[in-house]
Write a protein that holds these residues in place. Structure first.
Motif, PDB file in Angstrom:
ATOM      1  N   PHE A  30      46.521  36.284  41.185  1.00  0.00           N
ATOM      2  CA  PHE A  30      45.715  35.277  40.489  1.00  0.00           C
ATOM      3  C   PHE A  30      44.611  34.740  41.391  1.00  0.00           C
ATOM      4  N   LEU A  31      44.944  34.470  42.658  1.00  0.00           N
ATOM      5  CA  LEU A  31      43.952  33.922  43.576  1.00  0.00           C
ATOM      6  C   LEU A  31      42.834  34.922  43.841  1.00  0.00           C
ATOM      7  N   LEU A  32      43.184  36.185  43.997  1.00  0.00           N
ATOM      8  CA  LEU A  32      42.150  37.201  44.208  1.00  0.00           C
ATOM      9  C   LEU A  32      41.220  37.287  43.003  1.00  0.00           C
ATOM     10  N   THR A  33      41.799  37.161  41.810  1.00  0.00           N
ATOM     11  CA  THR A  33      40.980  37.205  40.598  1.00  0.00           C
ATOM     12  C   THR A  33      40.127  35.952  40.465  1.00  0.00           C
ATOM     13  N   LYS A  34      40.708  34.791  40.787  1.00  0.00           N
ATOM     14  CA  LYS A  34      40.004  33.519  40.633  1.00  0.00           C
ATOM     15  C   LYS A  34      38.775  33.435  41.524  1.00  0.00           C
ATOM     16  N   PHE A  35      38.891  33.904  42.750  1.00  0.00           N
ATOM     17  CA  PHE A  35      37.793  33.796  43.703  1.00  0.00           C
ATOM     18  C   PHE A  35      36.923  35.043  43.768  1.00  0.00           C
ATOM     19  N   GLY A  36      37.098  35.962  42.848  1.00  0.00           N
ATOM     20  CA  GLY A  36      36.226  37.119  42.752  1.00  0.00           C
ATOM     21  C   GLY A  36      36.497  38.227  43.746  1.00  0.00           C
ATOM     22  N   LEU A  37      37.538  38.084  44.564  1.00  0.00           N
ATOM     23  CA  LEU A  37      37.822  39.128  45.548  1.00  0.00           C
ATOM     24  C   LEU A  37      38.341  40.407  44.887  1.00  0.00           C
ATOM     25  N   ARG A  38      38.993  40.241  43.748  1.00  0.00           N
ATOM     26  CA  ARG A  38      39.497  41.415  43.039  1.00  0.00           C
ATOM     27  C   ARG A  38      38.352  42.289  42.559  1.00  0.00           C
ATOM     28  N   GLU A  39      37.285  41.661  42.096  1.00  0.00           N
ATOM     29  CA  GLU A  39      36.128  42.430  41.647  1.00  0.00           C
ATOM     30  C   GLU A  39      35.465  43.154  42.812  1.00  0.00           C
ATOM     31  N   VAL A  40      35.410  42.485  43.980  1.00  0.00           N
ATOM     32  CA  VAL A  40      34.804  43.107  45.160  1.00  0.00           C
ATOM     33  C   VAL A  40      35.588  44.341  45.579  1.00  0.00           C
ATOM     34  N   VAL A  41      36.911  44.218  45.571  1.00  0.00           N
ATOM     35  CA  VAL A  41      37.746  45.360  45.943  1.00  0.00           C
ATOM     36  C   VAL A  41      37.593  46.489  44.932  1.00  0.00           C
ATOM     37  N   THR A  42      37.559  46.124  43.649  1.00  0.00           N
ATOM     38  CA  THR A  42      37.444  47.145  42.605  1.00  0.00           C
ATOM     39  C   THR A  42      36.111  47.875  42.685  1.00  0.00           C
ATOM     40  N   CYS A 195      35.647  40.115  27.185  1.00  0.00           N
ATOM     41  CA  CYS A 195      36.438  40.784  28.221  1.00  0.00           C
ATOM     42  C   CYS A 195      36.648  39.884  29.430  1.00  0.00           C
ATOM     43  N   ARG A 196      35.570  39.268  29.939  1.00  0.00           N
ATOM     44  CA  ARG A 196      35.644  38.353  31.076  1.00  0.00           C
ATOM     45  C   ARG A 196      36.335  38.986  32.280  1.00  0.00           C
ATOM     46  N   ILE A 197      36.085  40.247  32.519  1.00  0.00           N
ATOM     47  CA  ILE A 197      36.718  40.907  33.654  1.00  0.00           C
ATOM     48  C   ILE A 197      35.664  41.460  34.587  1.00  0.00           C
ATOM     49  N   SER A 198      34.399  41.213  34.276  1.00  0.00           N
ATOM     50  CA  SER A 198      33.273  41.736  35.052  1.00  0.00           C
ATOM     51  C   SER A 198      33.303  43.244  35.131  1.00  0.00           C
ATOM     52  N   ILE A 199      33.915  43.882  34.147  1.00  0.00           N
ATOM     53  CA  ILE A 199      34.041  45.332  34.202  1.00  0.00           C
ATOM     54  C   ILE A 199      32.733  46.013  33.836  1.00  0.00           C
ATOM     55  N   VAL A 200      31.844  45.268  33.142  1.00  0.00           N
ATOM     56  CA  VAL A 200      30.569  45.860  32.762  1.00  0.00           C
ATOM     57  C   VAL A 200      29.764  46.245  33.997  1.00  0.00           C
ATOM     58  N   ARG A 201      29.899  45.442  35.050  1.00  0.00           N
ATOM     59  CA  ARG A 201      29.149  45.722  36.265  1.00  0.00           C
ATOM     60  C   ARG A 201      29.800  46.787  37.128  1.00  0.00           C
ATOM     61  N   LEU A 202      31.039  47.153  36.822  1.00  0.00           N
ATOM     62  CA  LEU A 202      31.721  48.160  37.628  1.00  0.00           C
ATOM     63  C   LEU A 202      31.146  49.540  37.375  1.00  0.00           C
ATOM     64  N   TRP A 203      31.013  49.879  36.113  1.00  0.00           N
ATOM     65  CA  TRP A 203      30.505  51.190  35.722  1.00  0.00           C
ATOM     66  C   TRP A 203      29.267  50.999  34.876  1.00  0.00           C
TER      67      TRP A 203
END
Length: 210
Positions: A30-42, A195-203
Motif C-alpha cells: 500500500f505504501l509503495l502504491t500511495k507514494f508512487g514508488l510502485r509505478e516507478v518500479v513498474t 482505472c487510477r493505476i497510471s497504467i496508461v503511461r506504462l505502455w
C-alpha cells in the motif's frame, strides 16, 4: 495456502505470525502504491518482461486448473509435472467443459466460460465429481477462533524477512501482470479516471490514436 501449508506446516511458524507477515506485506504494498514508488518500479521493468507477466498469470491459473482436474500431476521423484490419467472421471469432466468453453467462445456466445462451468458441474454430479452440499443455505461458521488472532509484532523478526519478500513479490508481480493484461483490452486505456493505476503511461505506445 502459503500461510497454512508452508509457514505453519513446513516451517513450524504459528499461523498468527503468518498472518502478521502477510499483513505487513500488504502495508508495504500500500505504501509503495500511495507514494508512487510502485509505478516507478513498474515503468523500469522491460516491456518484454511485462508481456511475459501477462501470459504467465494465465498460464499459472491454467496449471492450477489442470492439477485440480488431474490432467497434470506432480512427480515427486523429478520435482516436475507429468501427465495424469485422462480417463479418470475428473479429467473427462474437465476436458468436456474445456472443449465446450472453446467452442462457445469461438462462436462468440456471451458467457461462454460460465456456461461451460455450469455444464461441467451438472455432468460431474452423476460422474461423482461434483459433491453436492448437505445444505444449500446454512449459517456460516463462527469467526471467534480466528478473529483478531494476528501477531503483528511477532512477524517483525528478521528471520521472517524471506517470507515477507515472498508475500510482497507475489502480490506485486501478480497485480502488475493482471493489471497490464486487463488494461490492454480495447477501450480501457482511455479510462484514466476509472482505472487510477497510471497504467496508461506504462505502455503509451499501445494507446489508440485519438
Amino acid at each position: 495456502m502459503l500461510v497454512g501449508v508452508t509457514l505453519a506446516g513446513s516451517e513450524n511458524i504459528g499461523w498468527p505470525i503468518g498472518l502478521g507477515i502477510a499483513c505487513w506485506s500488504g502495508i508495504l504494498f500500500f505504501l509503495l502504491t500511495k507514494f508512487g514508488l510502485r509505478e516507478v518500479v513498474t515503468r523500469s521493468v522491460p516491456q518484454s518482461i511485462k508481456l511475459g507477466l501477462t501470459a504467465s498469470i494465465g498460464l499459472f491459473v491454467a496449471v492450477l486448473g489442470f492439477r485440480n482436474a488431474g490432467l497434470v500431476l506432480a512427480n515427486a521423484k523429478t520435482n516436475a509435472l507429468m501427465l495424469g490419467d485422462f480417463l479418470a472421471p475428473g479429467a473427462l469432466v474437465a476436458l468436456c467443459g474445456l472443449f465446450l468453453a472453446i467452442a462457445l467462445q469461438a462462436r462468440r456466445i456471451p458467457g461462454a466460460i460460465l456456461w461451460a462451468i455450469l455444464f461441467a458441474t451438472l455432468v460431474g454430479i452423476p460422474a461423482g465429481v461434483t459433491r453436492l452440499p448437505n445444505h444449500f443455505i446454512d449459517v456460516p461458521h463462527s469467526l471467534t477462533p480466528v478473529l483478531g488472532q494476528i501477531d503483528m509484532l511477532g512477524a517483525l523478526n528478521i528471520a521472517f524477512l524471506p517470507f515477507l519478500f515472498v508475500f510482497f513479490a507475489s502480490e506485486f508481480f501478480s497485480t502488475m501482470g493482471t493489471t497490464l493484461a486487463v488494461g490492454g483490452k480495447p477501450g480501457c486505456w482511455m479510462k484514466k479516471a476509472i482505472c487510477r493505476i497510471s497504467i496508461v503511461r506504462l505502455w503509451s505506445t499501445r494507446l489508440p490514436p485519438r
